[in-house]
Design a protein around this motif. Structure first.
Motif, PDB file in Angstrom:
ATOM      1  N   ASP A  60      42.619  42.264  40.527  1.00  0.00           N
ATOM      2  CA  ASP A  60      43.512  43.411  40.413  1.00  0.00           C
ATOM      3  C   ASP A  60      44.919  42.999  40.845  1.00  0.00           C
ATOM      4  O   ASP A  60      45.120  42.481  41.940  1.00  0.00           O
ATOM      5  CB  ASP A  60      43.007  44.564  41.288  1.00  0.00           C
ATOM      6  CG  ASP A  60      43.786  45.848  41.030  1.00  0.00           C
ATOM      7  OD1 ASP A  60      43.169  46.809  40.550  1.00  0.00           O
ATOM      8  OD2 ASP A  60      45.007  45.871  41.301  1.00  0.00           O
ATOM      9  N   ARG A  61      45.890  43.228  39.960  1.00  0.00           N
ATOM     10  CA  ARG A  61      47.258  42.767  40.242  1.00  0.00           C
ATOM     11  C   ARG A  61      47.874  43.453  41.459  1.00  0.00           C
ATOM     12  O   ARG A  61      48.705  42.877  42.133  1.00  0.00           O
ATOM     13  CB  ARG A  61      48.152  43.004  39.016  1.00  0.00           C
ATOM     14  CG  ARG A  61      48.235  41.802  38.092  1.00  0.00           C
ATOM     15  CD  ARG A  61      49.519  41.824  37.258  1.00  0.00           C
ATOM     16  NE  ARG A  61      49.682  43.077  36.543  1.00  0.00           N
ATOM     17  CZ  ARG A  61      49.035  43.387  35.412  1.00  0.00           C
ATOM     18  NH1 ARG A  61      48.173  42.552  34.904  1.00  0.00           N
ATOM     19  NH2 ARG A  61      49.272  44.538  34.806  1.00  0.00           N
ATOM     20  N   HIS A  62      47.487  44.676  41.714  1.00  0.00           N
ATOM     21  CA  HIS A  62      48.118  45.429  42.802  1.00  0.00           C
ATOM     22  C   HIS A  62      47.416  45.189  44.133  1.00  0.00           C
ATOM     23  O   HIS A  62      48.055  44.918  45.135  1.00  0.00           O
ATOM     24  CB  HIS A  62      48.136  46.919  42.466  1.00  0.00           C
ATOM     25  CG  HIS A  62      48.846  47.209  41.174  1.00  0.00           C
ATOM     26  ND1 HIS A  62      50.192  46.945  41.007  1.00  0.00           N
ATOM     27  CD2 HIS A  62      48.406  47.697  39.985  1.00  0.00           C
ATOM     28  CE1 HIS A  62      50.540  47.275  39.765  1.00  0.00           C
ATOM     29  NE2 HIS A  62      49.483  47.724  39.128  1.00  0.00           N
ATOM     30  N   THR A  63      46.084  45.247  44.132  1.00  0.00           N
ATOM     31  CA  THR A  63      45.352  45.122  45.395  1.00  0.00           C
ATOM     32  C   THR A  63      44.962  43.680  45.699  1.00  0.00           C
ATOM     33  O   THR A  63      44.680  43.337  46.850  1.00  0.00           O
ATOM     34  CB  THR A  63      44.059  45.957  45.348  1.00  0.00           C
ATOM     35  OG1 THR A  63      43.185  45.396  44.366  1.00  0.00           O
ATOM     36  CG2 THR A  63      44.360  47.405  44.984  1.00  0.00           C
ATOM     37  N   GLY A  64      44.928  42.810  44.674  1.00  0.00           N
ATOM     38  CA  GLY A  64      44.489  41.444  44.887  1.00  0.00           C
ATOM     39  C   GLY A  64      42.985  41.312  45.010  1.00  0.00           C
ATOM     40  O   GLY A  64      42.460  40.224  45.256  1.00  0.00           O
ATOM     41  N   LEU A  65      42.270  42.416  44.838  1.00  0.00           N
ATOM     42  CA  LEU A  65      40.807  42.392  44.978  1.00  0.00           C
ATOM     43  C   LEU A  65      40.144  41.936  43.676  1.00  0.00           C
ATOM     44  O   LEU A  65      40.656  42.172  42.583  1.00  0.00           O
ATOM     45  CB  LEU A  65      40.289  43.790  45.355  1.00  0.00           C
ATOM     46  CG  LEU A  65      40.762  44.313  46.719  1.00  0.00           C
ATOM     47  CD1 LEU A  65      40.255  45.735  46.952  1.00  0.00           C
ATOM     48  CD2 LEU A  65      40.287  43.393  47.836  1.00  0.00           C
ATOM     49  N   ILE A  66      38.990  41.279  43.825  1.00  0.00           N
ATOM     50  CA  ILE A  66      38.241  40.797  42.676  1.00  0.00           C
ATOM     51  C   ILE A  66      37.193  41.829  42.296  1.00  0.00           C
ATOM     52  O   ILE A  66      36.409  42.249  43.136  1.00  0.00           O
ATOM     53  CB  ILE A  66      37.547  39.464  43.007  1.00  0.00           C
ATOM     54  CG1 ILE A  66      38.565  38.476  43.589  1.00  0.00           C
ATOM     55  CG2 ILE A  66      36.872  38.889  41.777  1.00  0.00           C
ATOM     56  CD1 ILE A  66      37.921  37.362  44.384  1.00  0.00           C
ATOM     57  N   LYS A  67      37.189  42.210  41.022  1.00  0.00           N
ATOM     58  CA  LYS A  67      36.191  43.189  40.572  1.00  0.00           C
ATOM     59  C   LYS A  67      34.795  42.566  40.673  1.00  0.00           C
ATOM     60  O   LYS A  67      34.510  41.573  39.983  1.00  0.00           O
ATOM     61  CB  LYS A  67      36.464  43.604  39.124  1.00  0.00           C
ATOM     62  CG  LYS A  67      37.835  44.226  38.885  1.00  0.00           C
ATOM     63  CD  LYS A  67      37.936  44.745  37.444  1.00  0.00           C
ATOM     64  CE  LYS A  67      39.321  45.283  37.133  1.00  0.00           C
ATOM     65  NZ  LYS A  67      40.283  44.204  36.780  1.00  0.00           N
TER      66      LYS A  67
END
Length: 220
Positions: A60-67
């Motif tokens: 995720d570009r905003h949170t940096g989290l990996i789906k």
DNA sequence: ACGAGGATGCTCT
DNA sequence: GAGCATCCTCGTG
């Protein structure tokens, strides 16, 4: 054969460095099915910012989290983890995860020179007519080594499946090209192979293949 | 020697 | 329904 496995630290580095350094390294399967070993002669690098990467676009570009449900999530695992997947509904391809945990990256093992356990390799690969055809391609070498989904996600730093530096290191010239069999990221020169090895796969780099498709005639 | 086409199943649109 | 980090077989030269 008391060979020391490469440790997780070897894979906890930039993916391109790992891919290049794996040429000449031994791939070893050692378990109740027998002992098989081959010298790696061809690899490809896949990175987080690479459109051909299975994990491309799942950060995720905003949170940096990996789906966590995205394809390729396992490519962000600990360095040295195996990533095995099915291609074209028929063939298993073997990768080793690179970079620190949480950063995506992998090296595809594309070809090895058979060294030990040749008879076992023929059993898994009845189509091979000679030793060169045992493991000169990413789908062929998994057949020769009996690798499938059951080896996905394991650490490749210990038996039954691991890598080891070859004690009989032979000097070799390394070449690069664009990667084989892909349609995105075709201009990235991220394939590495031993220049004069007859055990390298017969595949054609994707940029050259695309060029030939554009100009079907024009031969010699 | 080389090229075209088929096999086969999972993921994503 | 399309695309895919492939391999094999069967045509034509």
């Amino acid at each position: 054969m008391n060979l020391t496995p490469l440790t997780a630290g070897f894979f906890d580095r930039p993916t391109l460095d790992v891919a290049r350094d794996m040429l000449g390294v031994l791939l070893i399967r050692d378990d109740e099915t027998g002992y098989r070993a081959g010298r790696i002669v061809e690899t490809e690098a896949y990175t987080q910012d690479d459109p051909a990467f299975h994990g491309w676009g799942i950060v995720d570009r905003h949170t940096g989290l990996i789906k966590p449900d995205g394809r390729g999530y396992d490519l962000f695992a600990k360095p040295g983890t195996s990533y095995v997947y099915l291609i074209y509904g028929m063939y298993w391809l073997l990768n080793v995860v690179t970079e620190r945990e949480g950063v995506g990256g992998a090296v595809l093992i594309r070809a090895v020179e058979p060294m030990h356990g040749i008879d076992l390799m023929y059993e898994g690969r009845p189509a091979a007519r000679n030793e060169r055809e045992l493991a000169n391609g990413p789908g062929k070498l998994t057949q020769a080594f009996g690798v499938d989904k059951s080896q996905h996600g394991i650490m490749l730093t210990e038996p039954p499946l691991y890598f080891a530096a070859d004690p009989a290191v032979a000097p070799c010239t390394i070449s690069t090209s664009c990667r084989i069999g892909i349609t995105r990221g075709i201009d990235l020169p991220w394939r590495f192979f031993v220049d004069d090895s007859p055990y390298v796969s017969p595949g054609i780099p994707s940029d050259i293949a695309a060029e030939r498709r554009r100009e079907p005639e024009r031969r010699r």
